[in-house]
Enzyme design. Structure first.
Site, mmCIF file in Angstrom:
data_model
loop_
_atom_site.group_PDB
_atom_site.id
_atom_site.type_symbol
_atom_site.label_atom_id
_atom_site.label_comp_id
_atom_site.label_asym_id
_atom_site.label_seq_id
_atom_site.Cartn_x
_atom_site.Cartn_y
_atom_site.Cartn_z
ATOM 1 N N ASP A 145 55.152 17.207 38.335
ATOM 2 C CA ASP A 145 54.490 15.933 38.041
ATOM 3 C C ASP A 145 55.413 15.059 37.201
ATOM 4 O OD1 ASP A 145 52.301 17.049 39.279
ATOM 5 O OD2 ASP A 145 51.214 17.442 37.415
ATOM 6 N N ASP A 147 54.958 12.893 33.935
ATOM 7 C CA ASP A 147 54.035 12.650 32.825
ATOM 8 C C ASP A 147 54.529 11.454 32.018
ATOM 9 O OD1 ASP A 147 52.175 14.995 33.022
ATOM 10 O OD2 ASP A 147 54.065 16.069 32.865
#
Length: 230
Positions: A145, A147
């Protein structure tokens, strides 16, 4: 009451390089991967927690794999280097590693950076991408991911946050954007989905609130900690 900024001006998600492994205090034996050699080169991250001792900074450690995570405390004056999420974002703008990477998370960062810079919000890179860019350790995977943290000190920043949410659509990578207010942090996507009520992460723990720009009262924390009926 406003949430504390942290010991010695540190804020959640700041990366700190400890003076030595002995600067860290664990609640039990340190994990085997947290060796003095690793801690000599890898930063720790400031985490959100109640400050039982104002001379100690709550930090989180991460190793080379996803499963290697550990909480600890660090003496406030024992950081030899500090890197803030905003500084990581600025360095990423000129990074060939980010521009030329085949990883979806770094491609998303390269795409979002110029658009975010045009918004009236301070923003930074956290999580695995932030750790990797700051330390040089290759801990990212094809499914990592991206972030991000967005500083939104005023409720009037809501329009800018909605603009950010639009930018996060149709990206190859999953983007987790946390919005930081004076009282804690919440997930941008949750706020957009609910229209207001969010789970606010505070130094006292998470609490459900209808207004993330207002200080939660003690009753809210009491309710959050109350066990569910059987």
């Amino acid at each position: 009451m406003k949430a504390p900024a942290g010991v010695a001006g540190y804020r959640p998600h700041d990366l700190l390089w400890p003076l030595a492994a002995s600067s860290l205090v664990f609640s039990g034996p340190p994990p085997p991967w947290a060796t003095p050699d690793w801690l000599a080169v890898a930063p720790v991250v400031v985490r959100r927690a109640t400050l039982a001792d104002p001379a100690q900074v709550p930090v989180g450690l991460r190793g080379a794999t996803r499963s290697e995570r550990c909480a600890a405390w660090m003496a406030a004056g024992h950081a030899v280097r500090v890197l803030k999420p905003e500084e990581i974002a600025r360095s990423a703008a000129g990074s060939a590693r980010v521009r030329e990477s085949p990883l979806a998370c770094l491609q998303a960062l390269a795409r979002l950076g110029p658009a975010f810079d045009a918004l009236p919000l301070a923003w930074g890179v956290t999580g695995g991408v932030g750790f990797s860019l700051a330390s040089g350790f290759d801990v990212l995977r094809p499914d990592s991911d991206l972030d991000l943290i967005l500083r939104a000190p005023l409720a009037a920043d809501a329009d800018a946050l909605r603009a950010v949410a639009q930018l996060l659509r149709d990206l190859e990578a999953r983007v987790d954007a946390q919005v930081e207010t004076p009282f804690g942090a919440f997930a941008l996507q949750e706020w957009v989905r609910t229209g207001g009520p969010v789970l606010l992460k505070t130094h006292r723990g998470p609490v459900l609130t209808d207004n993330a720009w207002s200080s939660p009262d003690s009753a809210s924390f009491d309710a959050a900690c109350r066990p569910m009926p059987a």
